[in-house]
Design a protein around this motif. Sequence first.
Motif, PDB file in Angstrom:
ATOM      1  N   THR A   3      22.082   3.502  27.835  1.00  0.00           N
ATOM      2  CA  THR A   3      21.412   3.066  26.604  1.00  0.00           C
ATOM      3  C   THR A   3      20.065   2.428  26.922  1.00  0.00           C
ATOM      4  N   GLU A   4      20.044   1.575  27.944  1.00  0.00           N
ATOM      5  CA  GLU A   4      18.793   0.906  28.309  1.00  0.00           C
ATOM      6  C   GLU A   4      17.774   1.906  28.854  1.00  0.00           C
ATOM      7  N   GLU A   5      18.267   2.905  29.585  1.00  0.00           N
ATOM      8  CA  GLU A   5      17.362   3.924  30.123  1.00  0.00           C
ATOM      9  C   GLU A   5      16.712   4.711  28.981  1.00  0.00           C
ATOM     10  N   GLU A   6      17.527   5.053  27.976  1.00  0.00           N
ATOM     11  CA  GLU A   6      16.983   5.776  26.819  1.00  0.00           C
ATOM     12  C   GLU A   6      15.971   4.922  26.069  1.00  0.00           C
ATOM     13  N   LEU A   7      16.243   3.636  25.971  1.00  0.00           N
ATOM     14  CA  LEU A   7      15.337   2.712  25.291  1.00  0.00           C
ATOM     15  C   LEU A   7      13.998   2.627  26.020  1.00  0.00           C
ATOM     16  N   VAL A   8      14.058   2.556  27.342  1.00  0.00           N
ATOM     17  CA  VAL A   8      12.830   2.483  28.146  1.00  0.00           C
ATOM     18  C   VAL A   8      12.003   3.752  27.968  1.00  0.00           C
ATOM     19  N   HIS A   9      12.659   4.903  27.997  1.00  0.00           N
ATOM     20  CA  HIS A   9      11.942   6.177  27.814  1.00  0.00           C
ATOM     21  C   HIS A   9      11.325   6.259  26.424  1.00  0.00           C
ATOM     22  N   SER A  10      12.075   5.787  25.408  1.00  0.00           N
ATOM     23  CA  SER A  10      11.541   5.808  24.044  1.00  0.00           C
ATOM     24  C   SER A  10      10.331   4.885  23.927  1.00  0.00           C
ATOM     25  N   ALA A  11      10.401   3.728  24.570  1.00  0.00           N
ATOM     26  CA  ALA A  11       9.264   2.802  24.548  1.00  0.00           C
ATOM     27  C   ALA A  11       8.053   3.404  25.230  1.00  0.00           C
ATOM     28  N   ALA A  12       8.273   4.102  26.359  1.00  0.00           N
ATOM     29  CA  ALA A  12       7.168   4.728  27.080  1.00  0.00           C
ATOM     30  C   ALA A  12       6.524   5.822  26.231  1.00  0.00           C
ATOM     31  N   ASP A  13       7.375   6.607  25.551  1.00  0.00           N
ATOM     32  CA  ASP A  13       6.834   7.660  24.681  1.00  0.00           C
ATOM     33  C   ASP A  13       6.003   7.062  23.546  1.00  0.00           C
ATOM     34  N   ALA A  14       6.531   5.972  22.947  1.00  0.00           N
ATOM     35  CA  ALA A  14       5.832   5.344  21.827  1.00  0.00           C
ATOM     36  C   ALA A  14       4.478   4.777  22.252  1.00  0.00           C
ATOM     37  N   LEU A  15       4.380   4.335  23.493  1.00  0.00           N
ATOM     38  CA  LEU A  15       3.141   3.723  23.974  1.00  0.00           C
ATOM     39  C   LEU A  15       2.257   4.723  24.728  1.00  0.00           C
ATOM     40  N   LYS A  16       2.650   6.030  24.645  1.00  0.00           N
ATOM     41  CA  LYS A  16       1.829   7.106  25.227  1.00  0.00           C
ATOM     42  C   LYS A  16       1.608   6.913  26.728  1.00  0.00           C
ATOM     43  N   THR A  17       2.711   6.634  27.450  1.00  0.00           N
ATOM     44  CA  THR A  17       2.617   6.482  28.896  1.00  0.00           C
ATOM     45  C   THR A  17       3.932   6.941  29.497  1.00  0.00           C
ATOM     46  N   ASN A  18       4.020   6.967  30.831  1.00  0.00           N
ATOM     47  CA  ASN A  18       5.284   7.275  31.484  1.00  0.00           C
ATOM     48  C   ASN A  18       5.992   5.975  31.862  1.00  0.00           C
ATOM     49  N   VAL A  19       7.239   6.079  32.327  1.00  0.00           N
ATOM     50  CA  VAL A  19       8.044   4.895  32.610  1.00  0.00           C
ATOM     51  C   VAL A  19       7.381   4.014  33.657  1.00  0.00           C
ATOM     52  N   SER A  20       6.829   4.614  34.708  1.00  0.00           N
ATOM     53  CA  SER A  20       6.225   3.823  35.774  1.00  0.00           C
ATOM     54  C   SER A  20       4.989   3.055  35.302  1.00  0.00           C
ATOM     55  N   GLY A  21       4.333   3.553  34.242  1.00  0.00           N
ATOM     56  CA  GLY A  21       3.131   2.879  33.755  1.00  0.00           C
ATOM     57  C   GLY A  21       3.388   1.984  32.560  1.00  0.00           C
ATOM     58  N   LEU A  52      -1.952  -3.915  26.178  1.00  0.00           N
ATOM     59  CA  LEU A  52      -1.813  -4.102  24.732  1.00  0.00           C
ATOM     60  C   LEU A  52      -1.647  -5.577  24.370  1.00  0.00           C
ATOM     61  N   ASN A  53      -0.955  -6.318  25.211  1.00  0.00           N
ATOM     62  CA  ASN A  53      -0.759  -7.743  24.958  1.00  0.00           C
ATOM     63  C   ASN A  53      -2.082  -8.501  25.019  1.00  0.00           C
ATOM     64  N   ASP A  54      -2.900  -8.146  26.011  1.00  0.00           N
ATOM     65  CA  ASP A  54      -4.220  -8.785  26.133  1.00  0.00           C
ATOM     66  C   ASP A  54      -5.090  -8.459  24.920  1.00  0.00           C
ATOM     67  N   GLU A  55      -5.018  -7.187  24.469  1.00  0.00           N
ATOM     68  CA  GLU A  55      -5.803  -6.782  23.301  1.00  0.00           C
ATOM     69  C   GLU A  55      -5.331  -7.533  22.051  1.00  0.00           C
ATOM     70  N   LEU A  56      -3.991  -7.728  21.940  1.00  0.00           N
ATOM     71  CA  LEU A  56      -3.438  -8.440  20.790  1.00  0.00           C
ATOM     72  C   LEU A  56      -3.883  -9.896  20.780  1.00  0.00           C
ATOM     73  N   LYS A  57      -3.857 -10.528  21.953  1.00  0.00           N
ATOM     74  CA  LYS A  57      -4.298 -11.919  22.050  1.00  0.00           C
ATOM     75  C   LYS A  57      -5.756 -12.051  21.627  1.00  0.00           C
ATOM     76  N   ALA A  58      -6.576 -11.095  22.091  1.00  0.00           N
ATOM     77  CA  ALA A  58      -8.001 -11.138  21.758  1.00  0.00           C
ATOM     78  C   ALA A  58      -8.197 -10.962  20.250  1.00  0.00           C
ATOM     79  N   SER A  59      -7.426 -10.045  19.660  1.00  0.00           N
ATOM     80  CA  SER A  59      -7.542  -9.806  18.219  1.00  0.00           C
ATOM     81  C   SER A  59      -7.103 -11.030  17.422  1.00  0.00           C
ATOM     82  N   LYS A  60      -6.023 -11.670  17.873  1.00  0.00           N
ATOM     83  CA  LYS A  60      -5.551 -12.862  17.171  1.00  0.00           C
ATOM     84  C   LYS A  60      -6.576 -13.985  17.245  1.00  0.00           C
ATOM     85  N   LYS A  61      -7.188 -14.120  18.425  1.00  0.00           N
ATOM     86  CA  LYS A  61      -8.200 -15.177  18.571  1.00  0.00           C
ATOM     87  C   LYS A  61      -9.388 -14.901  17.646  1.00  0.00           C
ATOM     88  N   GLU A  62      -9.790 -13.607  17.605  1.00  0.00           N
ATOM     89  CA  GLU A  62     -10.906 -13.245  16.741  1.00  0.00           C
ATOM     90  C   GLU A  62     -10.574 -13.524  15.273  1.00  0.00           C
TER      91      GLU A  62
END
Length: 876
Positions: free
Chosen positions: A710-728, A736-746
Amino acid sequence: MEKLGLNELRRMFQEFYEGKDHYARKSFSLIPEKDKSLLLINSGMAPLKPYFAGLETPPSKRMTTCQKCIRTGDIENVGYTARHATFFEMLGSFSFGDYFKVESITWGWEFITEVLDMPVDRLWASVYEEDHEAVEIWKNIIGLPEERIVPLGKDDNFWEIGTGPCGPCSEIYFDRGEKYGCGKPDCKPGCECDRYVEFWNHVFTQFNRDDAGNYTPLAHPNIDTGMGLERLACIMQEVDSIFNVDTIQYILKSVVELSGVEYKDGTANTDISIRIITDHIRSVTFMIADGILPSNEGRGYVLRRLLRRAARHGKLLGIQGSFLADLSKKVIEVSGSAYPELEERRDYIHKILTVEEDKFSTTIDQGTAIIHDYMKELNAASQTILSGEKVFKLYDTYGFPLELTQEILEENSCTADVEGFNEHMLHQKEQARSARKSDEDEGWSDDATMFAGLEDTTFIGYDTLSGQVSIKGLFLDKQPVASLSEGDSAILVLDKTPFYAESGGQASDTGILKGDHFELEVLSVSKSKGIYAHKVKVVTGTVKIGDIISAQVSIERRNNTARNHTATHILHKALKEVLGNHVEQAGSNVTEDSLRFDFTHFEGISKSDLQKIESIVNEKINYFFPVITEVKSVEDAISSGATALFGEKYGDTVRVVSVGDYSTELCGGTHITNSGQIGAFRILSENGVAAGVRRIEAITGTGLYRKLKTEEELVHSAADALKTNVSGLLNRITILNDELKASKKELEDLKRQAMSSGLDALIAEAKLVNGVRLITKAFKDYDINDLRTLSDEIKAENKGIIIVFATETNGKVTFMVSVSDDLLEKGYHAGNMIKQIAAAAGGGGGGKADMAQAGAKDPSKINDALNLAETLLQQY
């Protein structure tokens, strides 16, 4: 008469009766095993009632015990008198249809006159006035002068409780001397003065009383004697109070040393507090050792009540900080040799007392202050009764037991409205019941009467998962039937079964029952006494009583469940290794999917300790320990080091499950044959479920495999959603977290700019109310800290101004009131204003005169609340 110590007296009594062929059984637990009529064991014979009633066979027809007992009926007198106690020990000798009056009286006399060497001329006996047989024994066999044999009426010397076994009794008294008497010429046992002390009661159970009040002689009469050990010690040590007995005096002196208060053995308030603490610490130490935990119900409430009463009296004596845990060590020192469970659970007792007392100390000062405020209100109104509502609030909000509140009130000549308190308590319980949703299937609950006449089911499931069995009973809607048809859901009873019934926290087996022309699915199995009730659904065909059928347990479910069950044994031992020997199993739930293990511990487990526990369990799995099951006597099992569970009732023989040389427990569940079959173990969660009880949930084997998938499937789904592979994936999340922080600060910067740019507009919109400028404004999704900064900027450039802001975020409302400094001296108060403003939107809060904030629940009332601010200013 030698001044013998309490521990020595206990030993001498038990050795004497062992010499009379009595089986000396160690004290039963304070928790009644099968007696729902009792909250706590309160007499020596209470645990033996099944033997006297003929419901169980005693281990011997002659028994002797020294039973630990708790009585709280006279708790209000404890400390105020020399003889009342909540904890005491009761010496007893018992005959179950063996010897009778002659032996009981003769051996009793032998013990007190020859072993204890009590002076014969100071001993008296009372008898039931119609028991001529007892009189003859005392006069002709014992040789007691007739003037020292006192006949008394039924109220004094006849033992009965309703219907059932009953009989006359004979009590032995000790004459303390004329200085304790009333001076009357006819003073003797039965007199109300303190001269004659009754210390040993011999009950002759020789009748059976029926509903009509008739007394029929029993074919096999019984003997039940009881002698309070502390009272006997008072006589032997020639002291007037149980608090002067050697072992109790040792604890009392420790209380005196802790408090620095002199003990005068009198009626001073400090003496009363010292005696209360001395008595209560004995009770709570023994109760915790027997597995009782503080709670708000039942025996746990009794424990909490005693503990908190002792803690409060410690404060009255000026004892600083927690002290009960250290004081319990004194109890263990003087009683540990007679009651090994005290030594074994020393750390456990210390931990519970520490946690509970610390918890109470955080509220006792606040609660006591509130009680005193209530009493001031009562005095001002010339009243003396505190309302049930307020008494309940002290209980429900501040953890004050009703009795503690009553005690404090009574010390100040006030009383509590107990009836009103009970009404509030009942209302709360009814609300809780209505809110609770039960998942139990009441239609399948145990009903022993349903199976009347059926023989016990033989369980063959330890040795096989299949077999040919015979149907002995069929029940549809709890009514016996001769047959079942396709589609019926019913209960089926077999002569023997391989299906494990739900028990000891382990889920039942499931499987299939087959005949030549039918098939049944076994959905679950429960046990009612010796009957195994199989909940079944008829898949095809018709089945009838007497059919011979083939039973097959679900192998995969049995193996998965057994895997999880064996893992709980290894986990239990690992918890003791990492956390300490105070850890005891407090419950478990073992299914094919997972395991849940509850255990006694008083703080959350650190991440590193959880990892250590998990690592130990996996290590033992990989040792491939053989899992061996043996049947032994209880005595042999315990002496071999097997772990038994708190409060568990075991028969004469038990199953002992050993995982190599690592874990040995008494257990009736099903297990694998080798620890390696568990595969692997993983902890999913750890959390608290009750006071002093933690819970670990975990998975093993195929459950772990499914979790990983189940966790493996979740990781693969997350990677697909974020347009990357599992290793990345990690790198992508970081970006994305850094971009979100910058947007919130702005966004926050833009909000602050918008607020600053609107500063002049806010001031311009201020209303003049009663000579004060009032700014009110509602915001959406603004941080209250930003609004506070905005109000500070306004006040820095303006005087005579009051600001009321509200912000709504995720359906929650926060109000803020800010008052400029020049208005404070005129009596304006932000804290007072915000109480009413927040209340208008279903909230509450407070604060200082210059700044206050509060939360509220109803966003639709924001405008009403802001409008209220103007009304409040008009009232100044």
